[in-house]
Structure formats: C-alpha cells, structure tokens
Scaffold this motif. Sequence first.
Motif, mmCIF file in Angstrom:
data_model
loop_
_atom_site.group_PDB
_atom_site.id
_atom_site.type_symbol
_atom_site.label_atom_id
_atom_site.label_comp_id
_atom_site.label_asym_id
_atom_site.label_seq_id
_atom_site.Cartn_x
_atom_site.Cartn_y
_atom_site.Cartn_z
ATOM 1 N N ASP A 97 0.839 -1.198 0.000
ATOM 2 C CA ASP A 97 0.000 0.000 0.000
ATOM 3 C C ASP A 97 0.874 1.248 0.000
ATOM 4 O OD1 ASP A 97 -2.293 -1.551 0.090
ATOM 5 O OD2 ASP A 97 -2.472 -1.433 2.278
ATOM 6 N N ASN A 98 1.961 1.203 0.769
ATOM 7 C CA ASN A 98 2.854 2.352 0.880
ATOM 8 C C ASN A 98 4.118 2.158 0.054
ATOM 9 O OD1 ASN A 98 1.322 3.984 2.781
ATOM 10 N ND2 ASN A 98 1.779 2.397 4.299
ATOM 11 N N LEU A 99 4.816 3.253 -0.185
ATOM 12 C CA LEU A 99 5.951 3.249 -1.105
ATOM 13 C C LEU A 99 7.298 2.983 -0.438
ATOM 14 C CD1 LEU A 99 4.891 6.438 -3.098
ATOM 15 C CD2 LEU A 99 5.010 4.128 -4.052
ATOM 16 N N GLY A 100 7.388 3.155 0.883
ATOM 17 C CA GLY A 100 8.682 3.222 1.550
ATOM 18 C C GLY A 100 9.570 2.004 1.425
ATOM 19 N N ARG A 101 8.992 0.793 1.487
ATOM 20 C CA ARG A 101 9.838 -0.409 1.475
ATOM 21 C C ARG A 101 10.525 -0.619 0.137
ATOM 22 N NH1 ARG A 101 9.450 -5.722 -0.116
ATOM 23 N NH2 ARG A 101 7.304 -5.420 -0.830
ATOM 24 N N THR A 102 9.838 -0.343 -0.952
ATOM 25 C CA THR A 102 10.343 -0.740 -2.272
ATOM 26 C C THR A 102 10.780 0.421 -3.160
ATOM 27 O OG1 THR A 102 8.094 -0.717 -3.171
ATOM 28 C CG2 THR A 102 8.893 -2.810 -2.296
ATOM 29 N N THR A 103 10.544 1.665 -2.736
ATOM 30 C CA THR A 103 10.909 2.810 -3.569
ATOM 31 C C THR A 103 11.556 3.906 -2.718
ATOM 32 O OG1 THR A 103 8.966 4.276 -3.383
ATOM 33 C CG2 THR A 103 8.753 2.355 -4.832
ATOM 34 N N THR A 104 12.021 4.937 -3.400
ATOM 35 C CA THR A 104 12.569 6.099 -2.702
ATOM 36 C C THR A 104 11.477 7.063 -2.271
ATOM 37 O OG1 THR A 104 12.956 7.098 -4.882
ATOM 38 C CG2 THR A 104 14.829 5.994 -3.824
ATOM 39 N N GLY A 105 10.216 6.718 -2.520
ATOM 40 C CA GLY A 105 9.104 7.563 -2.119
ATOM 41 C C GLY A 105 8.562 7.208 -0.749
ATOM 42 N N ARG A 106 7.564 7.963 -0.321
ATOM 43 C CA ARG A 106 6.901 7.725 0.957
ATOM 44 C C ARG A 106 5.400 7.921 0.784
ATOM 45 N NH1 ARG A 106 10.522 10.750 5.674
ATOM 46 N NH2 ARG A 106 12.446 9.544 5.352
ATOM 47 N N GLY A 107 4.652 7.304 1.696
ATOM 48 C CA GLY A 107 3.213 7.487 1.700
ATOM 49 C C GLY A 107 2.488 6.484 0.832
ATOM 50 N N PRO A 108 1.148 6.563 0.834
ATOM 51 C CA PRO A 108 0.341 5.617 0.055
ATOM 52 C C PRO A 108 0.575 5.761 -1.444
ATOM 53 C CG PRO A 108 -0.986 6.713 1.739
ATOM 54 C CD PRO A 108 0.315 7.452 1.681
ATOM 55 N N ALA A 109 0.825 4.644 -2.098
ATOM 56 C CA ALA A 109 1.067 4.672 -3.543
ATOM 57 C C ALA A 109 -0.152 5.176 -4.302
ATOM 58 C CB ALA A 109 1.448 3.275 -4.026
ATOM 59 N N ALA A 110 -1.349 4.835 -3.831
ATOM 60 C CA ALA A 110 -2.574 5.198 -4.544
ATOM 61 C C ALA A 110 -2.860 6.696 -4.509
ATOM 62 C CB ALA A 110 -3.761 4.435 -3.956
ATOM 63 N N GLU A 111 -2.137 7.434 -3.663
ATOM 64 C CA GLU A 111 -2.368 8.880 -3.579
ATOM 65 C C GLU A 111 -1.406 9.681 -4.450
ATOM 66 O OE1 GLU A 111 -2.274 10.025 0.521
ATOM 67 O OE2 GLU A 111 -3.975 8.736 1.080
ATOM 68 N N LYS A 112 -0.526 8.992 -5.160
ATOM 69 C CA LYS A 112 0.452 9.665 -6.008
ATOM 70 C C LYS A 112 0.044 9.588 -7.476
ATOM 71 C CE LYS A 112 3.220 10.106 -2.408
ATOM 72 N NZ LYS A 112 3.471 11.413 -1.745
ATOM 73 N N SER A 113 0.289 10.653 -8.217
ATOM 74 C CA SER A 113 0.064 10.616 -9.664
ATOM 75 C C SER A 113 1.156 9.804 -10.325
ATOM 76 C CB SER A 113 0.078 12.037 -10.234
ATOM 77 O OG SER A 113 1.400 12.578 -10.184
ATOM 78 N N TRP A 114 0.895 9.408 -11.575
ATOM 79 C CA TRP A 114 1.920 8.637 -12.273
ATOM 80 C C TRP A 114 3.191 9.459 -12.490
ATOM 81 C CZ3 TRP A 114 3.984 4.314 -12.691
ATOM 82 C CH2 TRP A 114 4.899 4.024 -13.712
ATOM 83 N N ASP A 115 3.052 10.759 -12.732
ATOM 84 C CA ASP A 115 4.240 11.595 -12.893
ATOM 85 C C ASP A 115 5.099 11.572 -11.634
ATOM 86 O OD1 ASP A 115 3.771 12.325 -15.487
ATOM 87 O OD2 ASP A 115 2.861 14.256 -15.016
ATOM 88 N N GLU A 116 4.449 11.573 -10.463
ATOM 89 C CA GLU A 116 5.208 11.486 -9.208
ATOM 90 C C GLU A 116 5.845 10.108 -9.055
ATOM 91 O OE1 GLU A 116 3.072 14.062 -5.861
ATOM 92 O OE2 GLU A 116 1.639 12.812 -6.948
#
Length: 308
Positions: A97-116
């Motif tokens: 659900d969240n981005l932190g474990r597998t990416t350099t991002g943070r927070g819920p993946a579903a709340e980010k645009s594809w550009d982000e």
Amino acid sequence: MRKLLFAALFLTACSPGGNTPPEGPSPFPPFLSLPVYFDCIGELGLTQIAAHRGGPAPGYPENALATFERTYGETGAFLEVDVATSADGVLFLHHDDNLGRTTTGRGPAAEKSWDELRALSLKDDEGKVTAYGLTRLDEALEWAKGKTVLELDIKPSTDYDDVAKAVRDAGAEDWVILISYTENSAVALSKRFPDSMISVTVNSADDIDRLVDRGMKRENILAWTGVEAPNGPLSQALQSEGIEAIFGTLGGRDSLDNQYAASRNDEGYVDISKLGIDLIATDRPEAAAEALMAAGRFASPSACPASN
C-alpha cells in the motif's frame, strides 16, 4: 553458470529433438492456450514455476522489468506481478500500500500521480536503491508477449474492469493468469476475463463443482492448494477431475523455500512436482528450476508444441 545449466538440461527435459541446446529459454507459444498447455505438461508429468513478484534478487527489485528479464533469462519461469493504480488512473506494478519499502518515495502509492511515481527509484530486497523505476502494466504486458505468462495479483486500489481493458488492449487474454483470494472474487474475475485462467483457493473437488455452477469455465480454473504442506490426495483428486493445481513454496520465515535453502536440499520441489502440481509459486525460481530440470520435470514455456 545457471544459464549454462538451463541450456544443457532444457534439451533433455523439454525439447522434442535436435542436437544444439537453445540460447536461453524458448518463448511461450502465443498461439497455444494456457488450458491446452497445462493439459499437455500434465500428461508429460512436468511442472512450471511462477516467480513471486518477478523473482527479485540483489540489485534487482521486485515488480521491475529488468528483474523480469533476468529471471526469465535464467529460468524461463512464469512471472507473478502485482497491479496497483495511481491517483490519476495509471495501472502500474507495485505490491505494498505504501511506497517506503520498495521505492525512494513515501506514503500511500494510490495517492500519487503517475508523474510522481515514475520519478521514483526502486529498492531491492536489501533496501539498496537501484537504477530502475516503476513499471506500467501495459509495459509489462508488451514485454511478456511471445515470451512467457504473467500472473496478475490485483491490489485493492485497482478495479477489475480497468485491468480487463488493459489485458484486452494488449491481446493478452490467453497468456495471463488472474489471482483471486475468495470464491466471489474468482467469479467476478471470470465474468471480466472469460478466456483467461484464474487461480482460486480449492480445498476439495466439491469446490470445483460450486465454481462451475456459478459460471466459471472448468478448463479456466487453476486450483490454489496452499503453502503449508502439499496435499497429495487433493492434488490427485484434482488430476482426476482434469483441474490444474498450483502450490506455493513462498511466504514468510517458515516457508518451504526458506526451509529448502537452509537445508541446502532442493529435492522438495521435485517431490511437489511428483504429486501432480502443475505450477509452483516460489521466491526461489532459479533453485526450483534447477531442481526440476535436473529431475527432467521442468516445463519450459514451449515444452508443448502447438500441434499438441
């Protein structure tokens, strides 16, 4: 070394003839339907493997195209992937659900645009940042075409209808498997993917009859038989019903994958194959493929020619 082993054993285990081993795995024949393929490998006593989350390895993150290339090149495996949806409706591959474990991002993946999302880098299982980014579903389907089969694990953020459209647009109905976790979701998927195989939990042959009564095609049912311990009687009952079976050696700390690795003995994959399991879902695709190939039981994507 493993590529050489694959090439050497592929000819013995799977090829109909010839004197020169192929360079790497042969592609899955796009003209051969999955039910026909599974019937064929079942008759031959062979087992295919599905690499969980694409088969991540050091430097190769889960659900990434570069990882698919590596895993497929080493093993010829089917690839299990996770389908999520961005805030602006783009289907992409991501498990959590969240981005932190597998990416350099943070927070819920579903709340980010594809550009982000596409600006992020993926991390491997050891947490190291790689040069690879997130993959769109359409990119994965295009990559897999004519090579291998994708198992699609649809995340809660994602609508079945959106995935169905993407699969139809790619002409991929015959070479994807849909993963369901309940009987109701299996039936719902079957209505949207009438020509695709669907993995659904099965505890007895009676479950098959109930699914068929609810509108699923018998030939499109792939019976998920769990991860705890192979159930020989159930596998044999499914075989007698003409139903393909999948078993998972993957999971947490106590998984069979981890037990086999700790014991340095991979014969367990062969024992599972001998029970009539058609597909083994694994976190150790290379080890599973090597063990099955050494035993002459590995089903390459092209183990069965189209004439079958």
